[in-house]
Design an enzyme around this catalytic site. Sequence first.
Site, PDB file in Angstrom:
ATOM      1  N   HIS A 290      35.104  46.859  51.034  1.00 24.84           N
ATOM      2  CA  HIS A 290      35.625  48.223  50.904  1.00 24.84           C
ATOM      3  C   HIS A 290      34.609  49.124  50.202  1.00 24.84           C
ATOM      4  CE1 HIS A 290      38.625  51.371  50.007  1.00 24.84           C
ATOM      5  NE2 HIS A 290      38.161  51.352  48.764  1.00 24.84           N
TER       6      HIS A 290
ATOM      7  N   HIS B   6      35.334  56.225  54.743  1.00 29.79           N
ATOM      8  CA  HIS B   6      35.528  54.772  54.714  1.00 29.79           C
ATOM      9  C   HIS B   6      36.590  54.355  55.726  1.00 29.79           C
ATOM     10  CE1 HIS B   6      38.322  51.535  53.628  1.00 29.79           C
ATOM     11  NE2 HIS B   6      37.235  50.843  53.386  1.00 29.79           N
TER      12      HIS B   6
ATOM     13  N   ASP C 106      33.158  51.479  45.131  1.00 27.13           N
ATOM     14  CA  ASP C 106      34.475  52.111  45.171  1.00 27.13           C
ATOM     15  C   ASP C 106      34.627  53.098  44.025  1.00 27.13           C
ATOM     16  OD1 ASP C 106      37.060  52.569  46.117  1.00 27.13           O
ATOM     17  OD2 ASP C 106      37.916  50.872  45.028  1.00 27.13           O
TER      18      ASP C 106
ATOM     19  N   HIS D 239      36.524  58.474  50.795  1.00 26.29           N
ATOM     20  CA  HIS D 239      37.473  57.453  51.243  1.00 26.29           C
ATOM     21  C   HIS D 239      37.960  57.717  52.669  1.00 26.29           C
ATOM     22  CE1 HIS D 239      37.537  55.619  47.266  1.00 26.29           C
ATOM     23  NE2 HIS D 239      38.211  54.618  47.827  1.00 26.29           N
TER      24      HIS D 239
END
Length: 383
Positions: free
Chosen positions: A277, A263, A177, A260
């Site tokens: 995540h 993602h 992350d 992101h």
Amino acid sequence: MSASAVPVRTVISPGRYVQAKGAIARLGEFTAPIGTTPIVVADDVVWGIVEEQVRASFEAAGLTVVRESFGRYATKGEVDRLVTAIQDAGADVAIGIGGGSTIDAVKAAGHLAGIRWVSAPTVASTDAPASALSVIYTEEGEFEEYRFFPHNPDLVLVDTQLVANAPVKFLVAGVGDALATWLEARATQRAHATTMAGGLQTETALALARLSWDLIWENALPAIAAVQDNVVTPAVEKLVEANTLLSGLGFESGGLAAAHAIHNGLTAAPQTHGLTHGQKVNIGSLAQLVLEGAPTEEIRDFIIFTTKVGLPNTLTEIGLKTTDVEDLQRVAELSVVEGETIHNMPFPVTAADVVDALRSIEGYSRQVRAEAGLPGPVFYTAH
């Protein structure tokens, strides 16, 4: 141009950040100035680990413990349930203890209930604890929406011994992350785009994003080795700070971009369910580097480093194949919907571009890993 239309540069941050080995034993001390009637939200596993220390710290601070359980995801239903629990308890501060979903649900519920909130992460798996936003998922774990709040948590408290006691996969996920933070912040800078903080990027935010990146590259491998033995070293302290505080400040005030957004698209692929995540974000980071046409050496170094860390950098490792064109197309289309952060890239990005970037990483990552003498990817089966 009216005053309200003048672009501003802005940085937002938690009211206080506290990090130390054994810090959970001081949660009551740091909560007392924020509220007098706290409600603690934690799942059964986490509560079993921290209950004794939390109760002792609250008693020492003259606070009563009211604890509420938590489900699996920060969903609309779970947030609404917590709002009711807050109101029933007459609480004036909500404390989320646990992982990113618990903390995101508490922030969202605290905002709706009109009270203050505290983040006490027991893992360093995301940068969610420090931010003024929550990621809301469906009951199946698919990304649904971002919710933005007018302020960050009043307190973020991290006990690094709890982080070291947790399964190492969570720390690895936090690296995935946080590595995206600098990559996305520099893309946002090039695009002069608006950040999650609601303004243009500051030099402060960019510097913090870069510091997060530098600390990770210097400390991730020794810190992961230490956590495998459940010990806290200076490298662990630095990595936890990079994953939690610096990445949180860096992504929010520095800006998000393609990593992101990709993602978020990947959460809709059932093959990826069960992955953290940070694992999915790492695929997004590598795809972003491809989309940028980043220097070959930079992409190669990223693949080698993330392989050593234990993060996926192939489709194989997230349960997908290059031939899963329909699935990849759906992922790509979701990553480029209106309002997604991929539009902070300094050039237009289409769904077709994303599909090509995702398909391209498989062969090149395999090649780089083989040349570096690193293990080949193992196919991931969703659970």
